[in-house]
Design a protein around this motif. Structure first.
Motif, PDB file in Angstrom:
ATOM      1  N   MET A 125       0.845  -1.171   0.000  1.00  0.00           N
ATOM      2  CA  MET A 125       0.000   0.000   0.000  1.00  0.00           C
ATOM      3  C   MET A 125       0.897   1.242   0.000  1.00  0.00           C
ATOM      4  N   ASP A 126       0.647   2.170  -0.927  1.00  0.00           N
ATOM      5  CA  ASP A 126       1.479   3.369  -0.993  1.00  0.00           C
ATOM      6  C   ASP A 126       0.721   4.591  -0.485  1.00  0.00           C
TER       7      ASP A 126
ATOM      8  N   ALA B 165      -0.335   7.229  -2.025  1.00  0.00           N
ATOM      9  CA  ALA B 165      -1.471   7.643  -2.859  1.00  0.00           C
ATOM     10  C   ALA B 165      -2.739   6.888  -2.493  1.00  0.00           C
ATOM     11  N   GLU B 166      -2.613   5.622  -2.151  1.00  0.00           N
ATOM     12  CA  GLU B 166      -3.786   4.827  -1.755  1.00  0.00           C
ATOM     13  C   GLU B 166      -4.322   5.269  -0.404  1.00  0.00           C
ATOM     14  N   LEU B 167      -3.421   5.676   0.479  1.00  0.00           N
ATOM     15  CA  LEU B 167      -3.826   6.081   1.831  1.00  0.00           C
ATOM     16  C   LEU B 167      -4.328   7.512   1.914  1.00  0.00           C
ATOM     17  N   SER B 168      -3.963   8.350   0.962  1.00  0.00           N
ATOM     18  CA  SER B 168      -4.267   9.783   1.082  1.00  0.00           C
ATOM     19  C   SER B 168      -5.750  10.104   1.245  1.00  0.00           C
TER      20      SER B 168
ATOM     21  N   PHE C  50     -13.472   2.767   3.289  1.00  0.00           N
ATOM     22  CA  PHE C  50     -12.056   2.492   3.053  1.00  0.00           C
ATOM     23  C   PHE C  50     -11.683   1.027   3.285  1.00  0.00           C
TER      24      PHE C  50
ATOM     25  N   LEU D 285      -8.830  -0.815   1.413  1.00  0.00           N
ATOM     26  CA  LEU D 285      -7.421  -0.551   1.696  1.00  0.00           C
ATOM     27  C   LEU D 285      -6.753  -1.679   2.472  1.00  0.00           C
TER      28      LEU D 285
END
Length: 198
Positions: A1-2, A4-7, A132, A135
């Motif tokens: 998970m990077d 950008a995925e968490l933002s 979410f 994620l």
């Protein structure tokens, strides 16, 4: 998970925690009356309460609580009474160090309790968990992710509100000014009670 995925989750958590409500009002009042350092236990309790609530919602407990109508009413009543008690104490407080001022700030457990009794908070964290869920690989991972994200976001947001209270305290010079600000903060706590019932 990077990143950008968490933002999107991070942005959601920051917006949810920085907007005015009972917790931010209490952090502001505590900062004004007791300073930042003495307000840390309260802010840590609120952050831990929100983090544990978000984790529990992600793990499925939030859905159970929201599915039991009588439990929601009990939570609303208990939460409303607690916030009303805090509002009365805030309204009656004088300037720091005056005879009417509270001797110590609300502590860690008071902060946790403030969050856990709030059905609106459960609804928000449950909605976030549903939004979410992709994620994480499962409920346990989602619970850790949600708990950590909301803990950090709440810590940052509450620190800002506490510092705002500290700055406000530097502007207040007279008992009358303190009385007006205390009444305003108490009114905001009462307004947060109204929002629980809407």
């Amino acid at each position: 998970m990077d990143v950008a995925e968490l933002s999107p989750l991070v942005v959601f958590a920051l917006i949810a925690t920085v907007t005015p409500g009972g917790a931010t009002t209490l952090a502001t009042a505590s900062g004004a009356h007791f300073g930042f350092r003495r307000s840390v236990p309260l802010m840590a309790g609120i952050a831990a309460g929100l983090a544990s609530m978000a984790a529990a919602a992600a793990a499925g407990l939030g859905g159970v609580l929201l599915a039991v109508p009588w439990l929601q009413v009990v939570m609303k009543l208990a939460g409303s009474l607690y916030l009303l008690w805090l509002a009365v104490g805030t309204a009656r407080a004088g300037a720091p160090g005056s005879p009417g001022a509270a001797a110590r700030p609300v502590g860690f457990l008071g902060g946790v309790w403030m969050l856990w009794q709030n059905p609106k908070g459960w609804t928000m964290t449950l909605g976030a968990a549903a939004s979410f869920a992709a994620l994480a690989a499962g409920p346990a991972q989602l619970a850790v992710l949600m708990g950590a994200t909301f803990a950090v976001a709440a810590s940052l947001s509450l620190s800002l509100w506490c510092l705002a209270g500290l700055l406000l305290a530097r502007l207040l010079r007279t008992d009358r000014q303190w009385g007006a600000v205390n009444l305003l903060l108490a009114g905001l706590l009462v307004a947060s009670i109204v929002l629980i019932w809407i």
